[in-house]
Design a protein around this motif. Structure first.
Motif, PDB file in Angstrom:
ATOM      1  N   ILE A  98      23.523  -0.440 -15.619  1.00 23.73           N
ATOM      2  CA  ILE A  98      24.289  -1.643 -15.964  1.00 23.73           C
ATOM      3  C   ILE A  98      24.794  -1.539 -17.396  1.00 23.73           C
ATOM      4  N   ASP A  99      23.941  -1.006 -18.273  1.00 23.67           N
ATOM      5  CA  ASP A  99      24.300  -0.812 -19.678  1.00 23.67           C
ATOM      6  C   ASP A  99      23.210   0.013 -20.337  1.00 23.67           C
ATOM      7  N   ASP A 100      23.561   0.684 -21.432  1.00 28.13           N
ATOM      8  CA  ASP A 100      22.532   1.310 -22.253  1.00 28.13           C
ATOM      9  C   ASP A 100      22.209   0.367 -23.406  1.00 28.13           C
ATOM     10  N   ILE A 112      16.798  -6.589 -29.118  1.00 22.35           N
ATOM     11  CA  ILE A 112      17.601  -5.798 -28.185  1.00 22.35           C
ATOM     12  C   ILE A 112      19.052  -5.769 -28.656  1.00 22.35           C
ATOM     13  N   VAL A 113      19.649  -4.584 -28.676  1.00 18.72           N
ATOM     14  CA  VAL A 113      21.075  -4.442 -29.004  1.00 18.72           C
ATOM     15  C   VAL A 113      21.746  -3.691 -27.867  1.00 18.72           C
ATOM     16  N   SER A 114      22.825  -4.262 -27.333  1.00 19.48           N
ATOM     17  CA  SER A 114      23.564  -3.595 -26.254  1.00 19.48           C
ATOM     18  C   SER A 114      25.064  -3.707 -26.505  1.00 19.48           C
ATOM     19  N   ASN A 115      25.856  -3.159 -25.608  1.00 18.73           N
ATOM     20  CA  ASN A 115      27.283  -2.987 -25.839  1.00 18.73           C
ATOM     21  C   ASN A 115      28.094  -4.273 -25.723  1.00 18.73           C
ATOM     22  N   ALA A 116      29.082  -4.393 -26.606  1.00 17.21           N
ATOM     23  CA  ALA A 116      29.969  -5.554 -26.599  1.00 17.21           C
ATOM     24  C   ALA A 116      30.739  -5.657 -25.287  1.00 17.21           C
ATOM     25  N   ALA A 117      31.191  -4.517 -24.775  1.00 16.63           N
ATOM     26  CA  ALA A 117      31.989  -4.518 -23.544  1.00 16.63           C
ATOM     27  C   ALA A 117      31.188  -5.013 -22.345  1.00 16.63           C
ATOM     28  N   CYS A 118      29.862  -4.935 -22.435  1.00  9.97           N
ATOM     29  CA  CYS A 118      28.995  -5.335 -21.320  1.00  9.97           C
ATOM     30  C   CYS A 118      28.269  -6.651 -21.587  1.00  9.97           C
ATOM     31  N   ALA A 119      28.583  -7.309 -22.697  1.00  8.67           N
ATOM     32  CA  ALA A 119      27.806  -8.476 -23.136  1.00  8.67           C
ATOM     33  C   ALA A 119      27.715  -9.554 -22.059  1.00  8.67           C
ATOM     34  N   ASP A 120      28.844  -9.908 -21.459  1.00  5.54           N
ATOM     35  CA  ASP A 120      28.838 -10.999 -20.479  1.00  5.54           C
ATOM     36  C   ASP A 120      27.992 -10.638 -19.256  1.00  5.54           C
ATOM     37  N   LYS A 121      28.201  -9.434 -18.708  1.00  5.33           N
ATOM     38  CA  LYS A 121      27.443  -9.075 -17.503  1.00  5.33           C
ATOM     39  C   LYS A 121      25.971  -8.841 -17.824  1.00  5.33           C
ATOM     40  N   ASP A 122      25.671  -8.334 -19.044  1.00  5.61           N
ATOM     41  CA  ASP A 122      24.270  -8.168 -19.441  1.00  5.61           C
ATOM     42  C   ASP A 122      23.553  -9.511 -19.449  1.00  5.61           C
ATOM     43  N   LEU A 123      24.189 -10.497 -20.066  1.00  3.20           N
ATOM     44  CA  LEU A 123      23.570 -11.822 -20.171  1.00  3.20           C
ATOM     45  C   LEU A 123      23.395 -12.462 -18.801  1.00  3.20           C
ATOM     46  N   ILE A 124      24.393 -12.337 -17.948  1.00  2.23           N
ATOM     47  CA  ILE A 124      24.276 -12.885 -16.591  1.00  2.23           C
ATOM     48  C   ILE A 124      23.104 -12.236 -15.859  1.00  2.23           C
ATOM     49  N   HIS A 125      23.010 -10.923 -15.972  1.00  4.49           N
ATOM     50  CA  HIS A 125      21.944 -10.177 -15.301  1.00  4.49           C
ATOM     51  C   HIS A 125      20.566 -10.567 -15.838  1.00  4.49           C
ATOM     52  N   ILE A 126      20.427 -10.571 -17.158  1.00  6.61           N
ATOM     53  CA  ILE A 126      19.129 -10.877 -17.764  1.00  6.61           C
ATOM     54  C   ILE A 126      18.700 -12.302 -17.429  1.00  6.61           C
ATOM     55  N   ARG A 127      19.623 -13.249 -17.545  1.00  8.35           N
ATOM     56  CA  ARG A 127      19.279 -14.656 -17.283  1.00  8.35           C
ATOM     57  C   ARG A 127      18.954 -14.898 -15.812  1.00  8.35           C
ATOM     58  N   LYS A 128      19.642 -14.200 -14.931  1.00 10.22           N
ATOM     59  CA  LYS A 128      19.345 -14.330 -13.505  1.00 10.22           C
ATOM     60  C   LYS A 128      17.930 -13.845 -13.215  1.00 10.22           C
ATOM     61  N   GLU A 129      17.577 -12.673 -13.741  1.00  5.87           N
ATOM     62  CA  GLU A 129      16.237 -12.126 -13.522  1.00  5.87           C
ATOM     63  C   GLU A 129      15.176 -12.950 -14.242  1.00  5.87           C
ATOM     64  N   MET A 130      15.524 -13.481 -15.410  1.00  8.95           N
ATOM     65  CA  MET A 130      14.572 -14.296 -16.167  1.00  8.95           C
ATOM     66  C   MET A 130      14.266 -15.598 -15.440  1.00  8.95           C
ATOM     67  N   ASN A 131      15.278 -16.175 -14.810  1.00 10.42           N
ATOM     68  CA  ASN A 131      15.070 -17.406 -14.058  1.00 10.42           C
ATOM     69  C   ASN A 131      14.088 -17.176 -12.913  1.00 10.42           C
ATOM     70  N   LYS A 132      14.239 -16.054 -12.204  1.00  8.54           N
ATOM     71  CA  LYS A 132      13.305 -15.727 -11.110  1.00  8.54           C
ATOM     72  C   LYS A 132      11.905 -15.485 -11.657  1.00  8.54           C
ATOM     73  N   PHE A 133      11.827 -14.827 -12.805  1.00  9.00           N
ATOM     74  CA  PHE A 133      10.541 -14.520 -13.430  1.00  9.00           C
ATOM     75  C   PHE A 133       9.837 -15.800 -13.873  1.00  9.00           C
ATOM     76  N   GLN A 134      10.592 -16.718 -14.454  1.00 10.53           N
ATOM     77  CA  GLN A 134      10.016 -17.983 -14.928  1.00 10.53           C
ATOM     78  C   GLN A 134       9.564 -18.863 -13.768  1.00 10.53           C
ATOM     79  N   GLN A 135      10.313 -18.814 -12.681  1.00 10.67           N
ATOM     80  CA  GLN A 135       9.941 -19.615 -11.514  1.00 10.67           C
ATOM     81  C   GLN A 135       8.607 -19.172 -10.920  1.00 10.67           C
ATOM     82  N   LYS A 136       8.231 -17.938 -11.191  1.00  5.75           N
ATOM     83  CA  LYS A 136       6.939 -17.416 -10.729  1.00  5.75           C
ATOM     84  C   LYS A 136       5.850 -17.610 -11.788  1.00  5.75           C
ATOM     85  N   GLY A 137       6.175 -18.359 -12.850  1.00  3.96           N
ATOM     86  CA  GLY A 137       5.186 -18.671 -13.872  1.00  3.96           C
ATOM     87  C   GLY A 137       5.226 -17.790 -15.097  1.00  3.96           C
ATOM     88  N   GLY A 138       6.166 -16.877 -15.178  1.00  6.85           N
ATOM     89  CA  GLY A 138       6.261 -15.981 -16.324  1.00  6.85           C
ATOM     90  C   GLY A 138       6.714 -16.699 -17.587  1.00  6.85           C
TER      91      GLY A 138
END
Length: 365
Positions: A98-100, A112-138
């Motif tokens: 997805i990105d380096d 964490i530092v990642s690429n400007a060109a991927c910023a929007d999709k990185d954030l969408i991906h991380i927040r989506k996975e974080m929401n699932k993680f938090q819903q399980k009590g993380g």
């Protein structure tokens, strides 16, 4: 589309920066006093200052931050010492990149530092996975660091300049480690890293102090401003990937020659997205490999065809005065000294596989 501007935009214009559109940002590609070639060579011999504030900077906190991040990246964050950084990649369910990203582990948060060109999709991906993680009590929280600029001071004279400016001996400040440094009364997050193959530092500085710090650095005769043009040719010589060119979401870390980023424990345990596709490739299941090439004749362009192979990224190498390339070839064609051909302007040109980096790196280890 309205382009975003870094806190140093006016500073670049005042200093003769030729501004271009890059990843949704207005960024300097070069400066009026120093062309791309001269800037490239200056970095190899002295020190150059790059504005990389367009990069996405994140802070991950919470007691479960490590276990959460290890679901998204291939690195062994658990075993990474405090104050150390590592290059890693975000992967998808199919094992594609997805990105380096560069990850720095501190005692109470992860930077964490990642690429400007991927910023929007990185954030969408991380927040989506974080929401699932938090819903399980993380317990994990994400903050976008949007109040700090990021300056990269790169080159063999970078350390002596920064050492004088901050008044500290930086001899024990090793490559891919980080620390807080007070630089001219500004509290900065500094990593000894970069994207040029040279020794250097990436300095996270409060946006309000960024122009002042840049001016302080430019007072040293060895320091010159450099833009995206030199940054790209320098990273290519160093054999470093550029997302969207040498990496994409169909390329696995193993195919990209980034197997070394997969921690030993992660190779046995997995646990990251796409592990079931990536791990078998380590044992020989890959079908293509990223390689370095030196090409005879005229420079080719991106996506030039390699004979009997796939797509190719190629560009001139100012330090080597040769045409160098990175591309992907079928397994079996990746060995050093293999003779290939690259199609340039409908003509076949000889090329030879070479080991990367094309220019020896000079990291402070």
């Amino acid at each position: 589309m309205l382009l975003k501007k870094t806190p140093l935009y006016d500073f670049h214009v005042e200093n003769g920066g030729k501004m271009v559109s890059f990843a949704g940002w207005s960024m300097p590609v070069q400066y009026s006093n120093l062309g791309v070639l001269a800037s490239h060579l200056h970095t190899r011999e002295n020190a150059s200052l790059f504005d990389v504030s367009h990069m996405l900077q994140l802070r991950l906190s919470g007691k479960d931050r490590i276990s959460f991040l290890e679901k998204l990246v291939v690195a062994d964050i658990e075993e990474l010492p405090f104050g150390s950084s590592t290059l890693s990649v975000f992967t998808n369910e199919n094992g594609g990149i997805i990105d380096d990203t560069v990850i720095c582990k501190h005692d109470d948060y992860i930077h964490i530092v990642s690429n400007a060109a991927c910023a929007d999709k990185d954030l969408i991906h991380i927040r989506k996975e974080m929401n699932k993680f938090q819903q399980k009590g993380g317990d994990v929280d994400l903050k976008v660091i949007d109040d700090h600029a990021l300056l990269a001071l790169q080159g063999p004279k970078a350390a002596s300049v920064l050492q004088t400016l901050c008044g500290k001996d930086l001899t024990d400040f090793k490559f891919m480690t980080a620390r807080q440094l007070n630089i001219k009364s500004s509290d900065c997050h500094v990593t000894r890293s970069g994207y040029t193959g040279e020794d250097g530092f990436e300095i996270g500085v409060p946006s309000s102090d960024s122009v002042e710090l840049a001016n302080f650095l430019l007072k040293y005769p060895s320091v010159q401003l450099a833009g995206l043009g030199a940054r790209d040719s320098l990273r290519l010589e160093a054999g470093l990937c550029l997302y969207g060119h040498d990496l994409d979401d169909t390329t696995t870390p193993v195919e990209a020659g980034l197997t070394w980023t997969i921690g030993k424990r992660r190779r046995s345990e997995g646990g990251f997205l796409g592990a079931e596709h990536i791990l078998p490739q380590i044992k020989g299941g890959k079908t293509r490999r990223r390689i370095g090439l030196i090409v005879e004749g005229a420079p080719a362009r991106e996506n030039a065809e390699i004979y009997n192979n796939e797509n190719e990224l190629i560009g001139p190498s100012p330090s080597l005065q040769k045409n160098i390339a990175m591309g992907y070839v079928k397994k079996g064609y990746h060995k050093s000294s293999t003779e290939l051909q690259v199609k340039v302007r409908n003509r076949m040109q000889k090329a030879q596989v070479v080991k990367m980096p094309f220019v020896p790196t000079r990291y402070h280890k």
